[in-house]
Design an enzyme around this catalytic site. Structure first.
Site, PDB file in Angstrom:
ATOM      1  N   HIS A 125      19.354 -27.980  71.656  1.00  0.00           N
ATOM      2  CA  HIS A 125      20.027 -26.670  71.100  1.00  0.00           C
ATOM      3  C   HIS A 125      19.085 -25.788  70.852  1.00  0.00           C
ATOM      4  O   HIS A 125      18.992 -24.504  71.176  1.00  0.00           O
ATOM      5  CB  HIS A 125      19.644 -26.840  69.481  1.00  0.00           C
ATOM      6  CG  HIS A 125      21.027 -27.928  69.441  1.00  0.00           C
ATOM      7  ND1 HIS A 125      22.405 -28.439  69.393  1.00  0.00           N
ATOM      8  CD2 HIS A 125      21.094 -29.576  68.706  1.00  0.00           C
ATOM      9  CE1 HIS A 125      23.320 -29.214  68.588  1.00  0.00           C
ATOM     10  NE2 HIS A 125      22.338 -30.165  68.580  1.00  0.00           N
ATOM     11  N   ASP A 162      24.154 -36.729  74.050  1.00  0.00           N
ATOM     12  CA  ASP A 162      23.710 -36.465  72.279  1.00  0.00           C
ATOM     13  C   ASP A 162      25.203 -36.139  71.658  1.00  0.00           C
ATOM     14  O   ASP A 162      26.288 -35.863  72.586  1.00  0.00           O
ATOM     15  CB  ASP A 162      23.084 -35.424  72.064  1.00  0.00           C
ATOM     16  CG  ASP A 162      22.593 -35.303  70.478  1.00  0.00           C
ATOM     17  OD1 ASP A 162      21.706 -35.527  70.351  1.00  0.00           O
ATOM     18  OD2 ASP A 162      23.363 -34.760  69.773  1.00  0.00           O
ATOM     19  N   HIS A 164      26.051 -34.509  69.626  1.00  0.00           N
ATOM     20  CA  HIS A 164      26.464 -32.753  69.958  1.00  0.00           C
ATOM     21  C   HIS A 164      26.191 -32.148  71.391  1.00  0.00           C
ATOM     22  O   HIS A 164      25.524 -32.605  71.983  1.00  0.00           O
ATOM     23  CB  HIS A 164      24.793 -32.283  68.863  1.00  0.00           C
ATOM     24  CG  HIS A 164      25.512 -32.647  67.791  1.00  0.00           C
ATOM     25  ND1 HIS A 164      24.170 -33.365  67.057  1.00  0.00           N
ATOM     26  CD2 HIS A 164      25.863 -32.131  66.500  1.00  0.00           C
ATOM     27  CE1 HIS A 164      24.101 -34.127  66.119  1.00  0.00           C
ATOM     28  NE2 HIS A 164      25.950 -33.488  65.530  1.00  0.00           N
ATOM     29  N   ASP A 250      22.967 -40.166  68.387  1.00  0.00           N
ATOM     30  CA  ASP A 250      23.557 -39.814  67.123  1.00  0.00           C
ATOM     31  C   ASP A 250      25.088 -40.447  67.278  1.00  0.00           C
ATOM     32  O   ASP A 250      25.658 -40.150  66.829  1.00  0.00           O
ATOM     33  CB  ASP A 250      23.041 -38.975  66.636  1.00  0.00           C
ATOM     34  CG  ASP A 250      23.446 -37.931  67.709  1.00  0.00           C
ATOM     35  OD1 ASP A 250      23.441 -38.320  68.852  1.00  0.00           O
ATOM     36  OD2 ASP A 250      22.787 -37.043  67.397  1.00  0.00           O
TER      37      ASP A 250
END
Ligand SMILES: [Zn+2]
Length: 350
Positions: A125, A162, A164, A250
Site C-alpha cells: 500500500h 493479498d 487488498h 488475509d
C-alpha cells in the site's frame, strides 16, 4: 528438491503499532516458531541488510524517506489513520526492503532456487510519498527496481494475492512495461478502493497492469481458476525473467478482515501455478514477500504450505474439488469473460 531461502530476523518484531493492532509482531513470532518445529523443511537462511538510500529513492520521494527516518527512536508516531511507528520501525522497514533485495539477489545468482521474505512491515500500500494501510516502504516495488537495475532485467512479473489491492505497487509501475503487475483482490466498498478491472496501465505501460476484482466469499475455486485461466496465459506470453509475489494471507477463510474463503490447500495450489509460470519462463526464479494476514493460526499454516510447495520437500497433494466444480460458478465465468474482453486487446493467448 529445491533450495528455498527465507529471510527472518528479530528486528521485524520490533515494529509495533497501536495496542491490539492486527498487524502485530505476533504474526511473525508464530511463523518463526513454526519454522523451528519444521526441521525437515530444507530452508536456507538469508541474512537481511538495510536497503540503501539509492534503493529507497527508486520508489519513494526523498522527503518521504526523511519523514520515515525521523521516526527512529520515537516511541510512537502516527503516519496514517491505521499506520504508526515505534522506535525501531524505521530500522525494521529498511531491513524488510533490503532483506527482500538480498533474497532476490541470491535467487537471481542461482545460490537459491526460490525464497520467501518473512518480514514486517508489509509494503504494497505504500505510495511514493505516503504511508498507507500498515505499510511504510514498498518492499516488492523496491525489490523489482533493484532487480531491474542490478541485473538489467526487462520483464518482471509481480503477482499480488493479498485481499487488498496493492495501490502503491500499481501506481509505481502503471506506465512501466518492465513490470507486469497482476492483482487479485476484494473489490467494492473495500480498502483501498483502487483496482478496477479497467485499470490496465497507461502510456508504455498500457496492458501491463492486470486487475482481477473479486467479490467477498471467493475461495480456492475462484482463485485457482483465475490463476490458471487469466494469470497463466498472460504470464506465458509476457515471459517474465523473474517472478515476485506479494503474499497476503488475509484471503484465508478465517481472516478477520478479508472475507475470503481460501484454504491452506488453496495457497499450495496457487503457489504451484506460480512455480509453473516461473519454471516455464524464468528458470524457476520466484521470490515471495509477506504482506497482510491477520488470523495468526491460519497464516502460520498457510505459510507452512507455501514453503513446503516452494521447497518441493514433500510429494504434492492431489487436486480434487476445484476441477469438479469448474464451470458451475456463474459470477466467476462472467468475470473471466469480462477480463478476456478487457485484457484480450493486449494478450492474444487469453
Ligand atoms: Zn491485505
Amino acid at each position: 528438491m529445491n533450495r528455498t531461502g527465507i529471510v527472518q530476523d528479530p528486528i521485524y518484531m520490533e515494529h509495533v503499532m497501536d495496542p491490539g493492532h492486527p498487524e502485530s509482531p505476533e504474526r511473525l513470532k508464530v511463523i518463526y516458531r513454526m519454522l523451528e518445529e519444521e526441521k525437515e523443511l530444507p530452508l536456507v537462511g538469508v541474512k537481511p541488510r538495510p536497503a540503501t538510500r539509492e534503493e529507497l529513492e527508486t520508489t519513494h520521494s526523498p522527503v518521504y524517506i526523511d519523514r520515515i527516518a525521523s521516526t527512529a527512536g520515537k516511541q510512537h508516531f502516527r503516519l496514517d489513520m491505521d499506520t504508526s511507528t515505534s522506535a525501531k520501525s524505521y530500522e525494521a522497514a529498511l531491513l524488510a526492503a533490503g532483506g527482500f533485495c538480498e533474497l532476490t539477489k541470491a535467487v537471481w545468482d542461482g545460490q537459491l532456487d526460490n525464497g520467501f521474505a518473512l518480514v514486517r512491515p508489509p509494503g504494497h500500500h505504500a505510495e511514493r510519498d505516503r504511508a498507507m494501510g500498515f505499510c511504510l516502504f514498498n518492499n516488492v516495488a523496491i525489490g523489482a527496481y533493484y532487480a531491474i537495475n542490478a541485473f538489467s532485467l526487462e520483464r518482471i512479473l509481480i503477482v499480488d494475492w493479498d485481499v487488498h489491492h496493492g495501490n502503491g505497487t500499481q501506481h509505481e509501475f502503471y506506465a512501466d512495461p518492465r513490470v507486469l503487475y497482476f492483482s487479485t483482490h476484494r473489490y467494492g466498498f473495500f480498502y483501498p478502493g483502487t483496482g478496477g478491472a479497467t485499470e490496465v496501465g497507461t502510456g508504455k505501460g498500457e496492458g501491463f497492469t492486470v486487475n482481477v476484482p473479486l467479490p467477498s466469499g471467493s475461495g480456492d475455486l475462484e482463485y485457482v481458476t483465475i490463476f490458471e485461466t487469466i494469470l497463466k496465459p498472460i504470464a506465458l506470453q509476457y515471459r517474465p525473467q523473474l517472478v515476485l509475489v506479494s503474499a497476503g494471507f488475509d484471503i484465508h477463510y478465517n481472516d478477520p478482515l478479508g472475507g475470503m474463503e481460501v484454504t491452506e490447500k488453496g495457497f499450495g495450489e496457487l503457489t504451484r501455478v506460480l512455480m509453473e509460470i516461473a519454471e516455464a519462463t524464468a528458470q524457476g526464479k520466484l521470490v515471495f514477500t509477506l504482506e497482510g494476514g491477520y488470523d495468526i493460526e491460519g497464516e502460520k499454516q498457510s505459510v507452512r504450505t507455501v514453503l513446503r510447495e516452494l521447497s518441493q520437500a514433500f510429494p504434492p497433494e492431489k487436486k480434487d474439488h476445484t476441477e469438479k466444480e469448474k464451470g458451475k460458478n456463474q459470477p466467476l465465468e462472467q468475470m473471466i469473460l469480462q477480463l478476456r474482453e478487457i485484457q484480450g486487446r493486449y494478450w492474444k493467448n487469453l
